[in-house]
Design a protein around this motif. Structure first.
Motif, mmCIF file in Angstrom:
data_model
loop_
_atom_site.group_PDB
_atom_site.id
_atom_site.type_symbol
_atom_site.label_atom_id
_atom_site.label_comp_id
_atom_site.label_asym_id
_atom_site.label_seq_id
_atom_site.Cartn_x
_atom_site.Cartn_y
_atom_site.Cartn_z
ATOM 1 N N ARG A 1 0.826 -1.214 0.000
ATOM 2 C CA ARG A 1 0.000 0.000 0.000
ATOM 3 C C ARG A 1 0.858 1.262 0.000
ATOM 4 O O ARG A 1 0.474 2.281 -0.568
ATOM 5 C CB ARG A 1 -0.917 0.003 1.220
ATOM 6 C CG ARG A 1 -2.012 -1.042 1.173
ATOM 7 C CD ARG A 1 -2.952 -0.913 2.349
ATOM 8 N NE ARG A 1 -3.734 0.314 2.269
ATOM 9 C CZ ARG A 1 -4.538 0.752 3.230
ATOM 10 N NH1 ARG A 1 -4.638 0.086 4.360
ATOM 11 N NH2 ARG A 1 -5.237 1.850 3.075
ATOM 12 N N ASP B 1 -9.866 0.235 -4.833
ATOM 13 C CA ASP B 1 -10.776 -0.766 -4.282
ATOM 14 C C ASP B 1 -10.239 -2.188 -4.401
ATOM 15 O O ASP B 1 -10.961 -3.156 -4.155
ATOM 16 C CB ASP B 1 -12.136 -0.687 -4.966
ATOM 17 C CG ASP B 1 -12.033 -0.963 -6.472
ATOM 18 O OD1 ASP B 1 -10.906 -0.918 -7.004
ATOM 19 O OD2 ASP B 1 -13.081 -1.216 -7.097
ATOM 20 N N TYR C 1 -6.550 -9.298 2.151
ATOM 21 C CA TYR C 1 -7.092 -8.135 2.851
ATOM 22 C C TYR C 1 -7.938 -7.299 1.889
ATOM 23 O O TYR C 1 -7.619 -7.197 0.703
ATOM 24 C CB TYR C 1 -5.960 -7.250 3.379
ATOM 25 C CG TYR C 1 -5.033 -7.943 4.333
ATOM 26 C CD1 TYR C 1 -5.235 -7.888 5.707
ATOM 27 C CD2 TYR C 1 -3.931 -8.650 3.866
ATOM 28 C CE1 TYR C 1 -4.378 -8.512 6.589
ATOM 29 C CE2 TYR C 1 -3.063 -9.294 4.737
ATOM 30 C CZ TYR C 1 -3.296 -9.219 6.092
ATOM 31 O OH TYR C 1 -2.445 -9.846 6.965
ATOM 32 N N ASP C 2 -8.977 -6.665 2.437
ATOM 33 C CA ASP C 2 -9.747 -5.754 1.601
ATOM 34 C C ASP C 2 -9.082 -4.384 1.568
ATOM 35 O O ASP C 2 -7.981 -4.198 2.101
ATOM 36 C CB ASP C 2 -11.202 -5.667 2.064
ATOM 37 C CG ASP C 2 -11.378 -4.994 3.425
ATOM 38 O OD1 ASP C 2 -10.430 -4.352 3.922
ATOM 39 O OD2 ASP C 2 -12.483 -5.107 3.990
ATOM 40 N N GLU C 3 -9.730 -3.424 0.929
ATOM 41 C CA GLU C 3 -9.135 -2.103 0.754
ATOM 42 C C GLU C 3 -8.952 -1.351 2.068
ATOM 43 O O GLU C 3 -8.206 -0.365 2.138
ATOM 44 C CB GLU C 3 -9.973 -1.261 -0.214
ATOM 45 C CG GLU C 3 -11.391 -0.979 0.254
ATOM 46 C CD GLU C 3 -12.386 -2.049 -0.140
ATOM 47 O OE1 GLU C 3 -13.590 -1.729 -0.224
ATOM 48 O OE2 GLU C 3 -11.971 -3.214 -0.363
ATOM 49 N N ASN C 4 -9.605 -1.830 3.126
ATOM 50 C CA ASN C 4 -9.477 -1.207 4.456
ATOM 51 C C ASN C 4 -8.577 -2.015 5.382
ATOM 52 O O ASN C 4 -8.571 -1.783 6.591
ATOM 53 C CB ASN C 4 -10.866 -1.043 5.085
ATOM 54 C CG ASN C 4 -11.758 -0.124 4.274
ATOM 55 O OD1 ASN C 4 -11.337 0.967 3.888
ATOM 56 N ND2 ASN C 4 -12.975 -0.566 4.000
#
Length: 231
Positions: free
Chosen positions: A104, A112, A131-134
């Motif tokens: 990241r 997204d 993992y998701d975007e959060n």
């Protein structure tokens, strides 16, 4: 608040000294597995720098694996020695989460997209987590044998970025249009600072005497045949 982070789960050896969430000193060696000769030197340099700041080390964070047995053993031994000697707590941070944090921070990724760090085991075997975007876990850590259908049910729904030393061998196998691959993403101590700081505030410490990292070892692979693989 000064925290020393140690990362030795893969061939890259790195340390970082952070004040709060900000890295104030770091050392990295990407030239192969030289942890035994480099880590002690890096730590000594970090502590010498901390002395010039007039600061006091309040915790040590270590990469928890999955990863190389030898690399993790060296990193954890160093971390435990510091914690014992200084009487400070030990923090363990999931190596796959560290890798996702690196991706990241250093790569331009779709906003997204989900993140899939991969650590190489053997043959077409990897340790991975998604993992998701959060940065919420959508697929917990697992040992997978990768084939053309791997993660297809997730890839049908959204873009997934694969990276890490296990991802390159999967590039020719996972050909879904929503699969993206990023090179040169390794776990780094400098990307542990925020994770370590948050863990310290929440008092998420591990027992210095009994803590053991997540070595690459025998696992039951997530395949229909449930084949047992020796690592």
């Amino acid at each position: 608040m000064y925290i020393l982070s140690i990362e030795t789960a893969t061939k890259v050896c790195s340390i970082a000294l952070s004040c709060g969430k900000d890295v104030v000193f770091e050392r990295v060696n990407e030239n192969g597995p030289s942890h035994a000769s480099q880590l002690g030197v890096f730590v000594e340099e970090a502590l010498a720098y901390l002395k010039t700041l007039g600061g006091k080390l309040q915790a040590v964070a270590v990469s928890a694996g999955p990863g190389s047995y030898t690399g993790l053993r060296i990193g954890v031994s160093e971390a435990k020695g510091l914690c014992y000697g200084l009487g400070i707590p030990l923090i363990a941070i999931d190596t796959l989460r560290i890798m996702a944090t690196v991706a990241r921070q250093v790569k331009r990724l779709p906003a997204d997209a989900w993140l899939c760090p991969m650590i190489d085991a053997r043959r077409m075997e990897v340790y991975t987590e998604i993992y998701d975007e959060n940065m919420m876990v959508v697929k917990p850590t697992s040992a997978d044998i990768v084939d053309a259908d791997s993660y297809a049910h997730l890839l049908d729904k959204r873009h997934i970025v694969f990276f890490g030393d296990g991802a390159e061998k999967c590039r020719a196998v996972i050909t879904h249009q929503n699969a993206h691959f990023e090179a040169d993403v390794h776990p780094l101590a400098s990307c542990m600072s925020e994770l370590a700081y948050d863990a310290f505030l929440q008092q998420k410490f591990v027992d210095v005497a009994y803590y053991e990292p997540f070595y690459l070892k025998e696992f039951v692979a997530t395949t229909p045949k449930n084949k047992v693989l020796g690592l």
